[in-house]
Write an enzyme that holds these catalytic residues in place. Structure first.
Site, PDB file in Angstrom:
ATOM      1  N   HIS A  71       7.610  -0.679  18.647  1.00  0.00           N
ATOM      2  CA  HIS A  71       6.456  -0.179  17.896  1.00  0.00           C
ATOM      3  C   HIS A  71       6.498   1.354  17.788  1.00  0.00           C
ATOM      4  O   HIS A  71       5.591   2.058  18.234  1.00  0.00           O
ATOM      5  CB  HIS A  71       5.133  -0.628  18.536  1.00  0.00           C
ATOM      6  CG  HIS A  71       3.976  -0.541  17.578  1.00  0.00           C
ATOM      7  ND1 HIS A  71       2.824  -1.279  17.716  1.00  0.00           N
ATOM      8  CD2 HIS A  71       3.783   0.205  16.442  1.00  0.00           C
ATOM      9  CE1 HIS A  71       1.971  -0.990  16.751  1.00  0.00           C
ATOM     10  NE2 HIS A  71       2.540  -0.088  15.955  1.00  0.00           N
ATOM     11  N   ALA A 106       4.416  -4.389  10.200  1.00  0.00           N
ATOM     12  CA  ALA A 106       2.961  -4.492  10.063  1.00  0.00           C
ATOM     13  C   ALA A 106       2.305  -4.496  11.442  1.00  0.00           C
ATOM     14  O   ALA A 106       2.166  -3.450  12.080  1.00  0.00           O
ATOM     15  CB  ALA A 106       2.617  -5.748   9.271  1.00  0.00           C
ATOM     16  N   ARG A 107       1.891  -5.652  11.898  1.00  0.00           N
ATOM     17  CA  ARG A 107       1.359  -5.863  13.239  1.00  0.00           C
ATOM     18  C   ARG A 107       1.951  -7.168  13.744  1.00  0.00           C
ATOM     19  O   ARG A 107       2.228  -8.088  12.964  1.00  0.00           O
ATOM     20  CB  ARG A 107      -0.178  -5.946  13.232  1.00  0.00           C
ATOM     21  CG  ARG A 107      -0.893  -4.620  12.995  1.00  0.00           C
ATOM     22  CD  ARG A 107      -0.719  -3.682  14.189  1.00  0.00           C
ATOM     23  NE  ARG A 107      -1.521  -2.460  14.065  1.00  0.00           N
ATOM     24  CZ  ARG A 107      -1.085  -1.329  13.533  1.00  0.00           C
ATOM     25  NH1 ARG A 107       0.149  -1.296  13.024  1.00  0.00           N
ATOM     26  NH2 ARG A 107      -1.851  -0.266  13.469  1.00  0.00           N
ATOM     27  N   GLY A 163       0.847  -1.187   0.000  1.00  0.00           N
ATOM     28  CA  GLY A 163       0.000   0.000   0.000  1.00  0.00           C
ATOM     29  C   GLY A 163       0.881   1.235   0.000  1.00  0.00           C
ATOM     30  O   GLY A 163       2.014   1.212  -0.499  1.00  0.00           O
ATOM     31  N   ILE A 190       2.411   2.675   2.486  1.00  0.00           N
ATOM     32  CA  ILE A 190       3.641   2.506   3.263  1.00  0.00           C
ATOM     33  C   ILE A 190       4.635   1.635   2.510  1.00  0.00           C
ATOM     34  O   ILE A 190       5.833   1.940   2.455  1.00  0.00           O
ATOM     35  CB  ILE A 190       3.318   1.932   4.655  1.00  0.00           C
ATOM     36  CG1 ILE A 190       2.608   2.997   5.500  1.00  0.00           C
ATOM     37  CG2 ILE A 190       4.583   1.450   5.358  1.00  0.00           C
ATOM     38  CD1 ILE A 190       2.154   2.514   6.863  1.00  0.00           C
ATOM     39  N   GLU A 247       2.310  -7.835  22.607  1.00  0.00           N
ATOM     40  CA  GLU A 247       2.816  -6.470  22.623  1.00  0.00           C
ATOM     41  C   GLU A 247       2.055  -5.651  23.658  1.00  0.00           C
ATOM     42  O   GLU A 247       0.823  -5.701  23.661  1.00  0.00           O
ATOM     43  CB  GLU A 247       2.662  -5.848  21.236  1.00  0.00           C
ATOM     44  CG  GLU A 247       3.327  -4.500  21.089  1.00  0.00           C
ATOM     45  CD  GLU A 247       3.227  -3.940  19.672  1.00  0.00           C
ATOM     46  OE1 GLU A 247       2.661  -2.835  19.533  1.00  0.00           O
ATOM     47  OE2 GLU A 247       3.690  -4.612  18.733  1.00  0.00           O
TER      48      GLU A 247
END
Length: 312
Positions: free
Chosen positions: A275, A227-228, A146, A148, A256
């Protein structure tokens, strides 16, 4: 239009906000600034977690827009079922690209060039010279292409990479070259020296980088997760790291925050940042500019930018 606008910043600190809207300041504190039922435009507090992001949603019976300040929307999605029909959910496309792409390159370069070892050597007063891998001539695979992912490729351009391959949900073409569909990922992984994850967290991408994905990466390859955390299967990653077969640089983890004593902290060949992909000095000016644009359109009854879904 008299419905309240909930902002995580004082309205007088956001240049360009339209006049005539009742602005309320709420950054996730225990007390609401007004009745949530009177809120028409809710800007989700940034980096405060899912519980805070969703806390007022069930009571926001008149809300028409939910605006995140993150590129991802996974922290508010579980609460969308409580909202009335027709609520537009907008993300922060355009806010985090520069910062996240910067950190991606920093993690890649630090991992390849041995920066963590140099820091450890400096603390011990050891001169750790030698040959280290370069980013030049490496093949990079960006999974999640995308805005990013595109920003990451922009910053890779001066580093003389041998190849940059792109993967997204479906096939398309870009000015830089083709974007491969996820179905082609198994064939692309063995060719990449660096694999960058920049996908949103969805049911399709949860656990995407599991044992099979990681097993297809070439020996010595570097996995970079921007990402995550749940996009990567932590147990499978730990097995690969402990074998010494691949390396990793992680801005996000699962769980996290990563708790003290978790084996990822001391796993070999891993570099962890907490993060902070979007948490830089670039965030506030871009976030405030986005809110000014969105609320100007909202006040004028014009279509909003970055609408990722509308509740049904």
């Amino acid at each position: 239009m008299t419905a309240d606008v909930w902002l995580p910043f004082p309205a007088d600190e956001v240049p360009g906000l339209p006049d005539g809207l009742p602005y309320r300041l709420w950054d996730g504190g225990p007390d609401y600034p007004a009745d949530p039922a009177d809120c028409g435009f809710y800007v989700v507090p940034y980096m405060k977690g899912t519980a805070i992001a969703m806390r007022p949603l069930a009571a926001m019976t008149g809300v028409r827009v939910v605006q995140t300040l993150s590129a991802g929307i996974d922290h508010v999605e579980p609460g969308l079922g409580a909202l009335p029909r027709g609520v537009r959910l907008c993300n922060a496309r355009g806010v985090h690209e520069a910062s996240t792409a910067e950190l991606t390159l920093a993690l890649i370069l630090a991992s390849l060039r041995g920066i963590p070892s140099f820091v450890a050597g400096q603390e011990k007063e050891e001169w750790r010279s030698g040959f280290y891998p370069a980013l030049a001539d490496k093949s990079v695979l960006i999974v999640g292409y995308g805005s990013i992912g595109a920003a990451i490729e922009d910053r890779l351009a001066p580093f003389e990479c041998a190849r940059v391959a792109r993967v997204a949900r479906s096939w398309r073409t870009t000015a830089r070259g083709p974007v491969h569909p996820l179905t082609e990922l198994p064939a692309l992984l063995p060719e990449a020296d660096v694999v960058v994850l920049s996908t949103p967290l969805t049911e399709q991408t949860k656990g995407l980088a599991g044992a099979d994905f990681l097993g297809r990466m070439k020996d010595g390859a570097l996995l970079v997760n921007m990402a995550r955390g749940p996009v990567v299967d932590t147990k499978a990653l730990l097995a690969e790291l402990e074998s010494g077969r691949i390396r990793a640089a992680l801005d996000v983890t699962d769980p996290e925050p990563l708790p003290a004593g978790h084996p990822l902290w001391r796993a070999p060949n891993v570099l962890i940042s907490p993060h902070v992909g979007g948490s830089t000095s670039a965030f506030l000016p871009r976030a405030k500019a986005l809110l000014a644009r969105q609320l100007t359109k909202y006040a004028a009854g014009e279509p909003l930018d970055n609408v990722v879904l509308t509740t049904e």
